[in-house]
Design an enzyme around this catalytic site. Structure first.
Site, PDB file in Angstrom:
ATOM      1  N   MET A  92       7.157  -8.817   1.099  1.00 40.43           N
ATOM      2  CA  MET A  92       7.274  -7.485   0.550  1.00 40.43           C
ATOM      3  C   MET A  92       6.005  -6.715   0.866  1.00 40.43           C
ATOM      4  O   MET A  92       4.889  -7.221   0.689  1.00 40.43           O
ATOM      5  CB  MET A  92       7.461  -7.603  -0.952  1.00 40.43           C
ATOM      6  CG  MET A  92       7.889  -6.321  -1.579  1.00 40.43           C
ATOM      7  SD  MET A  92       8.143  -6.598  -3.306  1.00 40.43           S
ATOM      8  CE  MET A  92       9.098  -5.167  -3.692  1.00 40.43           C
ATOM      9  N   CYS A  93       6.198  -5.528   1.319  1.00 36.83           N
ATOM     10  CA  CYS A  93       5.044  -4.702   1.606  1.00 36.83           C
ATOM     11  C   CYS A  93       4.768  -3.832   0.393  1.00 36.83           C
ATOM     12  O   CYS A  93       5.386  -2.790   0.209  1.00 36.83           O
ATOM     13  CB  CYS A  93       5.307  -3.842   2.837  1.00 36.83           C
ATOM     14  SG  CYS A  93       3.876  -2.896   3.309  1.00 36.83           S
ATOM     15  N   LEU A  94       3.880  -4.323  -0.442  1.00 40.71           N
ATOM     16  CA  LEU A  94       3.562  -3.597  -1.658  1.00 40.71           C
ATOM     17  C   LEU A  94       2.080  -3.233  -1.556  1.00 40.71           C
ATOM     18  O   LEU A  94       1.237  -4.111  -1.429  1.00 40.71           O
ATOM     19  CB  LEU A  94       3.812  -4.521  -2.859  1.00 40.71           C
ATOM     20  CG  LEU A  94       4.335  -3.887  -4.134  1.00 40.71           C
ATOM     21  CD1 LEU A  94       5.644  -3.180  -3.868  1.00 40.71           C
ATOM     22  CD2 LEU A  94       4.534  -4.962  -5.191  1.00 40.71           C
TER      23      LEU A  94
END
Lengths: 158, 522
Positions: free
Chosen positions: A91-93
């Site tokens: 996840m690109c958080l």
């Protein structure tokens, strides 16, 4: 040392009063650093009705280093990779990046942020550029595809 | 869930070497540490003997007093330029692990810091040190403010485990059993329960058998092993010993006394036993009651029968007499009508003198009189009903009898008529026979006359037919048993009538032919 106490406290809090649509458990009862989270797709998004499994890995020096959040259920989302393993589901958080991470961020905040991202994808910080493109230009097709994926992978049947 | 994590946490804490009480001999207390201010915004706290973060915080603490990094009330808090507060150790740890760029930034707001941290206000320190924690030593349940716990746990707590004074002995000994400069392990043994027993005197076994609250003692009477702390309240009941309470209700299991508790838990009959016992008691009492009721009922029935008999014998005749026509009553009447005075009242009628004697307190007690009267009246009513029933029966019987009578007379009449007819037939047959005989005798006489006349010169041509006819007629009479002969005779009749016999006989003979046949047969 400090990490264990803090993780114990955070996990206890999350289990006693879980945030809406999020259930937290340990993947392995003897390991505090591996969490298994089940997240319901937020209502009003194409992911509504889906159940997504997340695997969270906390570093030994938590909270000084950010945890990693990985979707184990396939999902059609601009910010979540659907590559082949080992990169699938990462996840690109923004807040989880090493440079952005603050030790004072709590896991409940991370999980709530992840759920918010399902509701409002961030195409400017995408890992799946194609999906981000589609999200920007053809919202209807994106939503249809996302719903299809939910039906296919996240309908709760295993 | 929470206790599980706490246990997990405690486990990992115990395994870590930093908890070892022998790590440092520093005598600086927590209070002393906070006073040890340092220059340049960077001060060292004294190494603590116990991990204050790992303590069991018994009350919820204000989240504002919580370090954002370790989530525990601040330990030696420091304040940054941006006004964010952290534990000194947490901030140090953060800086050690961070890249050079992040090192000079606040871990919360990322503000660039130009100066080092300064000590937080005494107010915050005191508030944090006020939070209540449990003593970390095993078996010690003491709860005290965090600021005092280190002193307690390392200086006062009787449950703190100290190293044995003998350097060759690697065992630990609780503070309360600690004797300076002497290893107690040589001569003593420390029980789980905390007691220290001197070896070599049989004290150890005695302790295990009698005193130790963990292993328990054996009850002298029932043999049950109970913890010493429970012993004073132990109610020994050897009577109740080792048989299942459900035994009398069908439990056939055999078990040793040690298993009796498990059996009591598993045996459904044992659990039902109190209920069953209650039920059987109830049944017994009900049975007793039933017997009593039966006896009473019998007595009452006898009394009733007596009254009934009296009524039947004495009252009924009067009643039926007064109710029914004399013709019907006369059949059952035993006592003459004149015996009842016409002026007798209804009550007198129902209560003859001897009945009055049978019913106690009939005369003096008007209430009981009226009760008896009512009872007798009811009886009277029922008897009246009986009588009317009998009356009905009688009338139906009468009807049946008259019916039968009519039928019988009809039958007799029918029979008589038939016999009369038969008689008529017989007489007719007799008559016809007589006529025939007469006729034949007439013929004979005529023949004789003719013969006599023929002798005197009459034409003989007329003779043969007559002589032919005569024998046939005669044979018909003689051969009467034979039906064909009879037919012959009947056949012969017309010829005879042609020959001049009286025509008035002929129809008679024909009509009676059936009757005559029978006669002849008989």
């Amino acid at each position: 040392m400090a990490s264990q106490k803090r993780i114990t406290k955070e996990l206890g809090d999350l289990m006693n009063s879980p945030p809406p649509g999020i259930a937290v458990a340990l993947a392995d009862e003897a390991n505090l650093y591996q969490w298994k989270v089940t997240m319901e797709g937020p209502a009003g998004s194409p992911y509504a009705g889906g159940k997504f499994d997340l695997s969270i890995n906390l570093p030994q020096n938590y909270p000084f280093k950010p945890p990693t959040v990985v979707f184990t259920t396939k999902i059609y989302h601009p910010n979540i990779s659907n590559d082949s393993p080992p990169n699938s589901g990462t996840m690109c958080l923004g807040m989880l990046k090493d440079s952005e991470w603050k030790p004072s961020t709590k896991m409940s905040a991370v999980l709530e942020f992840a759920r918010q991202l399902l509701k409002e994808p961030n195409p400017d910080d995408a890992v799946e550029t194609k999906i981000a493109e589609q999200y920007r230009n053809d919202r209807g097709a994106y939503e249809k595809e996302a719903r299809d994926w939910v039906k296919r992978y996240a309908s709760g049947k295993k | 869930m929470q206790p599980h994590f706490d246990a997990l946490f405690a486990e990992s804490v115990r395994s870590s070497p930093s908890l070892s009480p022998s790590s440092s001999s520093s005598s600086l207390s927590t209070h002393g540490a906070t006073q040890a201010a340092t220059q340049g915004g960077n001060y060292d706290e004294p190494p603590s003997k116990i991990d204050l973060r790992a303590l069991d915080y018994v009350t919820d603490y204000d989240s504002h007093l919580m370090c954002p990094i370790c989530h525990v009330p601040f330990l030696h808090p420091v304040v940054l330029e941006c006004d964010h507060t952290f534990c000194n150790s947490c901030l140090k740890e953060y800086r050690e692990g961070a890249s050079s760029g992040a090192r000079s930034r606040c871990p919360t707001c990322r503000a660039v810091l130009s100066s080092g941290p300064r000590k937080a206000s005494r107010l915050i320190v005191n508030m944090c040190n006020e939070t209540k924690v449990r003593c970390p030593n095993d078996d010690c349940q003491e709860v005290l403010p965090r600021g005092c716990v280190e002193h307690h746990a390392t200086k006062e707590c009787p449950h703190e485990r100290l190293r044995c004074p003998d350097p060759k002995c690697d065992k630990l000994v609780k503070r309360r059993n600690h004797v300076p400069a002497q290893c107690i392990h040589i001569s003593h043994i420390e029980c789980d329960c905390g007691a220290v027993i001197e070896l070599g005197k049989g004290e150890w076994l005695r302790h295990k058998d009698e005193d130790c609250p963990n292993t328990g003692v054996k009850c002298e009477e029932c043999g049950q092993r109970i913890s010493a702390s429970d012993y004073p309240g132990h109610i020994c009941n050897p009577d109740d010993d080792h048989s299942c309470p459900g035994k009398q209700y069908g439990c056939t299991d055999d078990f040793s006394p040690e298993d009796s508790e498990a059996h009591l838990k598993s045996c459904p009959l044992a659990r039902l036993a109190p209920h069953l016992q209650k039920q059987s008691q109830l049944l017994q009492s009900l049975q007793e009651q039933l017997i009593m009721v039966k006896v009473r009922n019998e007595v009452l029935e006898n009394g009733f029968e007596k009254i009934h008999d009296v009524l039947n014998d004495r009252v009924l005749p009067y009643v039926s007499h007064s109710d029914h026509s004399p013709a019907e009553a006369s059949d059952i009447e035993e006592i003459e009508r004149d015996h009842i005075p016409s002026a007798l009242s209804q009550r007198d009628l129902l209560m003859p003198a001897h009945l009055g004697d049978l019913t106690p307190s009939a005369d003096p007690d008007s209430l009981s009189i009226s009760q008896t009267q009512q009872h007798l009246l009811a009886l009277h009513e029922s008897l009246r009903g009986n009588v009317s029933n009998i009356e009905n029966n009688i009338s139906t019987l009468t009807n049946t009898i008259s019916d039968l009578d009519a039928r019988t007379s009809m039958q007799i009449m029918n029979e008589t008529l038939r016999i009369k007819e038969d008689l008529a037939h017989t007489s007719a047959a007799l008559f016809s026979t007589r006529a025939q005989v007469q006729w034949l005798m007439n013929r004979e006489r005529v023949g004789q006359q003719q013969q006599a006349m023929g002798i005197r010169g009459r034409a003989p041509s007329a003779q043969p037919p007559v002589s032919n006819q005569a024998p046939s007629a005669r044979s018909s009479v003689s051969e009467g048993g034979d039906s064909s002969g009879q037919g012959q005779s009947l056949e012969g009749q017309p010829s005879a009538s042609i020959l001049g016999s009286s025509p008035s006989f002929r129809p008679q003979i024909r009509r009676q032919s059936g009757g005559s046949q029978e006669r002849v047969k008989l």
